[in-house]
Scaffold this motif. Structure first.
Motif, PDB file in Angstrom:
ATOM      1  N   ASN A   4     -16.834 -17.623  -5.409  1.00 48.42           N
ATOM      2  CA  ASN A   4     -16.958 -16.170  -5.312  1.00 48.42           C
ATOM      3  C   ASN A   4     -16.082 -15.621  -4.190  1.00 48.42           C
ATOM      4  O   ASN A   4     -15.691 -14.468  -4.185  1.00 48.42           O
ATOM      5  N   GLY A   5     -15.741 -16.497  -3.205  1.00 48.10           N
ATOM      6  CA  GLY A   5     -14.802 -16.084  -2.169  1.00 48.10           C
ATOM      7  C   GLY A   5     -13.407 -15.902  -2.729  1.00 48.10           C
ATOM      8  O   GLY A   5     -12.700 -14.953  -2.384  1.00 48.10           O
ATOM      9  N   TYR A   6     -12.997 -16.829  -3.617  1.00 43.28           N
ATOM     10  CA  TYR A   6     -11.711 -16.687  -4.302  1.00 43.28           C
ATOM     11  C   TYR A   6     -11.695 -15.394  -5.112  1.00 43.28           C
ATOM     12  O   TYR A   6     -10.685 -14.675  -5.140  1.00 43.28           O
ATOM     13  N   ALA A   7     -12.788 -15.109  -5.784  1.00 44.90           N
ATOM     14  CA  ALA A   7     -12.871 -13.918  -6.630  1.00 44.90           C
ATOM     15  C   ALA A   7     -12.624 -12.656  -5.803  1.00 44.90           C
ATOM     16  O   ALA A   7     -11.906 -11.743  -6.243  1.00 44.90           O
ATOM     17  N   GLU A   8     -13.201 -12.593  -4.615  1.00 45.75           N
ATOM     18  CA  GLU A   8     -13.022 -11.420  -3.753  1.00 45.75           C
ATOM     19  C   GLU A   8     -11.566 -11.268  -3.333  1.00 45.75           C
ATOM     20  O   GLU A   8     -11.029 -10.155  -3.321  1.00 45.75           O
ATOM     21  N   VAL A   9     -10.929 -12.386  -2.992  1.00 46.13           N
ATOM     22  CA  VAL A   9      -9.510 -12.349  -2.588  1.00 46.13           C
ATOM     23  C   VAL A   9      -8.639 -11.915  -3.758  1.00 46.13           C
ATOM     24  O   VAL A   9      -7.752 -11.062  -3.619  1.00 46.13           O
ATOM     25  N   LEU A  10      -8.889 -12.497  -4.924  1.00 40.14           N
ATOM     26  CA  LEU A  10      -8.088 -12.163  -6.101  1.00 40.14           C
ATOM     27  C   LEU A  10      -8.295 -10.709  -6.525  1.00 40.14           C
ATOM     28  O   LEU A  10      -7.341 -10.039  -6.947  1.00 40.14           O
ATOM     29  N   LEU A  11      -9.519 -10.218  -6.413  1.00 37.76           N
ATOM     30  CA  LEU A  11      -9.782  -8.831  -6.760  1.00 37.76           C
ATOM     31  C   LEU A  11      -9.025  -7.887  -5.829  1.00 37.76           C
ATOM     32  O   LEU A  11      -8.451  -6.880  -6.279  1.00 37.76           O
ATOM     33  N   LYS A  12      -9.002  -8.224  -4.558  1.00 42.02           N
ATOM     34  CA  LYS A  12      -8.242  -7.408  -3.588  1.00 42.02           C
ATOM     35  C   LYS A  12      -6.758  -7.404  -3.939  1.00 42.02           C
ATOM     36  O   LYS A  12      -6.097  -6.362  -3.907  1.00 42.02           O
ATOM     37  N   LYS A  13      -6.228  -8.582  -4.299  1.00 42.14           N
ATOM     38  CA  LYS A  13      -4.815  -8.684  -4.686  1.00 42.14           C
ATOM     39  C   LYS A  13      -4.545  -7.915  -5.975  1.00 42.14           C
ATOM     40  O   LYS A  13      -3.490  -7.294  -6.139  1.00 42.14           O
ATOM     41  N   ALA A  14      -5.519  -7.954  -6.903  1.00 42.50           N
ATOM     42  CA  ALA A  14      -5.361  -7.218  -8.160  1.00 42.50           C
ATOM     43  C   ALA A  14      -5.250  -5.726  -7.907  1.00 42.50           C
ATOM     44  O   ALA A  14      -4.440  -5.026  -8.542  1.00 42.50           O
ATOM     45  N   GLY A  30     -15.563 -11.302 -15.709  1.00 42.05           N
ATOM     46  CA  GLY A  30     -16.537 -12.233 -15.148  1.00 42.05           C
ATOM     47  C   GLY A  30     -16.785 -12.105 -13.660  1.00 42.05           C
ATOM     48  O   GLY A  30     -17.290 -13.037 -13.032  1.00 42.05           O
ATOM     49  N   ILE A  31     -16.451 -10.972 -13.074  1.00 40.66           N
ATOM     50  CA  ILE A  31     -16.690 -10.735 -11.646  1.00 40.66           C
ATOM     51  C   ILE A  31     -17.651  -9.565 -11.497  1.00 40.66           C
ATOM     52  O   ILE A  31     -17.411  -8.488 -12.043  1.00 40.66           O
ATOM     53  N   LYS A  32     -18.730  -9.770 -10.781  1.00 41.80           N
ATOM     54  CA  LYS A  32     -19.678  -8.694 -10.515  1.00 41.80           C
ATOM     55  C   LYS A  32     -19.207  -7.897  -9.308  1.00 41.80           C
ATOM     56  O   LYS A  32     -18.954  -8.457  -8.242  1.00 41.80           O
ATOM     57  N   LEU A  33     -19.082  -6.610  -9.490  1.00 48.35           N
ATOM     58  CA  LEU A  33     -18.613  -5.747  -8.406  1.00 48.35           C
ATOM     59  C   LEU A  33     -19.744  -5.473  -7.413  1.00 48.35           C
ATOM     60  O   LEU A  33     -20.847  -5.120  -7.802  1.00 48.35           O
ATOM     61  N   LYS A  34     -19.422  -5.615  -6.125  1.00 49.02           N
ATOM     62  CA  LYS A  34     -20.411  -5.339  -5.087  1.00 49.02           C
ATOM     63  C   LYS A  34     -20.421  -3.868  -4.696  1.00 49.02           C
ATOM     64  O   LYS A  34     -21.402  -3.355  -4.190  1.00 49.02           O
ATOM     65  N   LYS A  35     -19.287  -3.203  -4.942  1.00 48.02           N
ATOM     66  CA  LYS A  35     -19.183  -1.782  -4.600  1.00 48.02           C
ATOM     67  C   LYS A  35     -18.133  -1.139  -5.497  1.00 48.02           C
ATOM     68  O   LYS A  35     -17.297  -1.839  -6.077  1.00 48.02           O
ATOM     69  N   PRO A  36     -18.158   0.175  -5.635  1.00 46.59           N
ATOM     70  CA  PRO A  36     -17.142   0.859  -6.451  1.00 46.59           C
ATOM     71  C   PRO A  36     -15.740   0.598  -5.910  1.00 46.59           C
ATOM     72  O   PRO A  36     -15.537   0.441  -4.699  1.00 46.59           O
ATOM     73  N   LEU A  37     -14.776   0.522  -6.823  1.00 43.07           N
ATOM     74  CA  LEU A  37     -13.395   0.266  -6.427  1.00 43.07           C
ATOM     75  C   LEU A  37     -12.608   1.563  -6.311  1.00 43.07           C
ATOM     76  O   LEU A  37     -12.779   2.469  -7.120  1.00 43.07           O
ATOM     77  N   LYS A  38     -11.750   1.617  -5.305  1.00 41.48           N
ATOM     78  CA  LYS A  38     -10.913   2.794  -5.096  1.00 41.48           C
ATOM     79  C   LYS A  38      -9.572   2.573  -5.778  1.00 41.48           C
ATOM     80  O   LYS A  38      -8.653   1.988  -5.212  1.00 41.48           O
ATOM     81  N   VAL A  39      -9.479   3.006  -7.011  1.00 34.78           N
ATOM     82  CA  VAL A  39      -8.252   2.882  -7.780  1.00 34.78           C
ATOM     83  C   VAL A  39      -8.203   4.039  -8.764  1.00 34.78           C
ATOM     84  O   VAL A  39      -9.241   4.476  -9.271  1.00 34.78           O
ATOM     85  N   SER A  40      -7.012   4.547  -9.017  1.00 31.78           N
ATOM     86  CA  SER A  40      -6.886   5.766  -9.821  1.00 31.78           C
ATOM     87  C   SER A  40      -6.713   5.503 -11.308  1.00 31.78           C
ATOM     88  O   SER A  40      -6.648   6.436 -12.097  1.00 31.78           O
ATOM     89  N   VAL A  41      -6.641   4.228 -11.712  1.00 33.76           N
ATOM     90  CA  VAL A  41      -6.419   3.905 -13.124  1.00 33.76           C
ATOM     91  C   VAL A  41      -7.738   3.489 -13.777  1.00 33.76           C
ATOM     92  O   VAL A  41      -8.702   3.140 -13.087  1.00 33.76           O
ATOM     93  N   PRO A  42      -7.815   3.504 -15.113  1.00 35.98           N
ATOM     94  CA  PRO A  42      -9.029   3.043 -15.795  1.00 35.98           C
ATOM     95  C   PRO A  42      -9.328   1.577 -15.481  1.00 35.98           C
ATOM     96  O   PRO A  42      -8.413   0.755 -15.357  1.00 35.98           O
ATOM     97  N   ILE A  43     -10.609   1.267 -15.348  1.00 34.89           N
ATOM     98  CA  ILE A  43     -11.062  -0.110 -15.104  1.00 34.89           C
ATOM     99  C   ILE A  43     -11.936  -0.544 -16.270  1.00 34.89           C
ATOM    100  O   ILE A  43     -12.813   0.197 -16.714  1.00 34.89           O
ATOM    101  N   LEU A  44     -11.704  -1.763 -16.754  1.00 30.67           N
ATOM    102  CA  LEU A  44     -12.524  -2.331 -17.813  1.00 30.67           C
ATOM    103  C   LEU A  44     -13.203  -3.586 -17.279  1.00 30.67           C
ATOM    104  O   LEU A  44     -12.531  -4.508 -16.792  1.00 30.67           O
TER     105      LEU A  44
END
Length: 265
Positions: A4-14, A30-44
């Motif tokens: 799950n640590g890798y997932a957090e790093v990869l999500l940040k890079k994404a 397959g990643i559970k979000l801990k908080k809303p993401l700040k991004v202006s594009v659609p997220i699936l």
């Protein structure tokens, strides 16, 4: 570092890649979000147990489909939903991978497939995929699962052999039930499963009069697929077939809305 640590790093890079490459969407698998993401594009969000944040779009598919196929399905889904245009770039991220893709319809899937995704359907699709990969006792197995509209399904079918599920409350949503169901996959005929997930019977012969019922399937498919298409045409049920070659197909309204061979990926 834990997974799950890798997932957090990869999500940040994404998120960084999405901004730097001016990608038009972000797919999180397959990643559970801990908080809303700040991004202006659609997220699936893709996965059976994803948490919905701020009404983000979700695609609750079993992760057993594999990253390649989930990405392809996500691409088709986003195009169908108007989230992205064909040819535009999107970023995808899983707990262990990060990638860049051009949106394209590459999976044999119809728009109607996405509207069928709910818990019972997810579990039956996952079971069908497992049967495709594992077979029964190491041997290929072909079968049919018919889901929903059970009153009419029973009307258009009859029992070929004693029903092994009669008198038992076996439900596809119970994890331990899958092994029980697999044990009877060798029976000729179909499994009939209610909309609530209860397995009503196995070894059910589907009685379809094709002189009166017209279905739209490719030539060369056998009686199993013809029967599945037929029952989905004369009832509101969805049918899922597993062929001995490993191909999983989903039928609705007499036509194939999803086709996938897990053995090739």
């Amino acid at each position: 570092m834990r997974e799950n640590g890798y997932a957090e790093v990869l999500l940040k890079k994404a998120l960084e890649l999405t901004r730097r490459l001016d990608a038009k969407a972000l797919v999180i698998i397959g990643i559970k979000l801990k908080k809303p993401l700040k991004v202006s594009v659609p997220i699936l969000l893709v996965g059976k147990e994803v948490d919905n944040h701020n009404s983000l779009k979700t695609l609750p598919l079993p992760l057993s489909l594999g990253t390649k196929n989930l990405v392809n399905l996500a691409s088709s889904f986003m195009i169908a939903e108007g989230m992205i245009e064909e040819g535009e770039i999107f970023i995808y991220v899983t707990p262990s991978t990060l990638g860049i893709r051009k949106a394209k319809k590459t999976v044999e899937v119809k728009d109607e497939f996405f509207s069928q995704i709910e818990h019972v359907f997810q579990e039956v699709l996952e079971l069908a995929i497992e049967l495709s990969l594992e077979g029964r006792e190491g041997k290929p197995v072909g079968t049919i699962f018919v889901i929903g509209d059970t009153k009419n399904v029973m009307k258009y079918s009859h029992q070929m052999a004693p029903n092994p599920f009669k008198g038992y409350k076996i439900n596809i949503l119970d994890k331990e039930s899958k092994e029980i169901i697999k044990e009877f996959a060798f029976l000729d005929g179909a499994f009939v499963i209610s909309k609530s997930g209860r397995v009503l019977c196995a070894g059910r012969y589907l009685d379809i009069d094709f002189k009166r019922v017209s279905v739209n399937i490719p030539s060369g498919l056998g009686s199993r697929h013809l029967a599945a298409a037929g029952i989905s045409k004369v009832t509101k049920a969805i049918a899922i077939t597993v062929s001995e070659s490993g191909i999983v197909r989903v039928f609705k309204d007499g036509k194939i809305i999803f086709e996938y061979n897990p053995r090739l990926h």
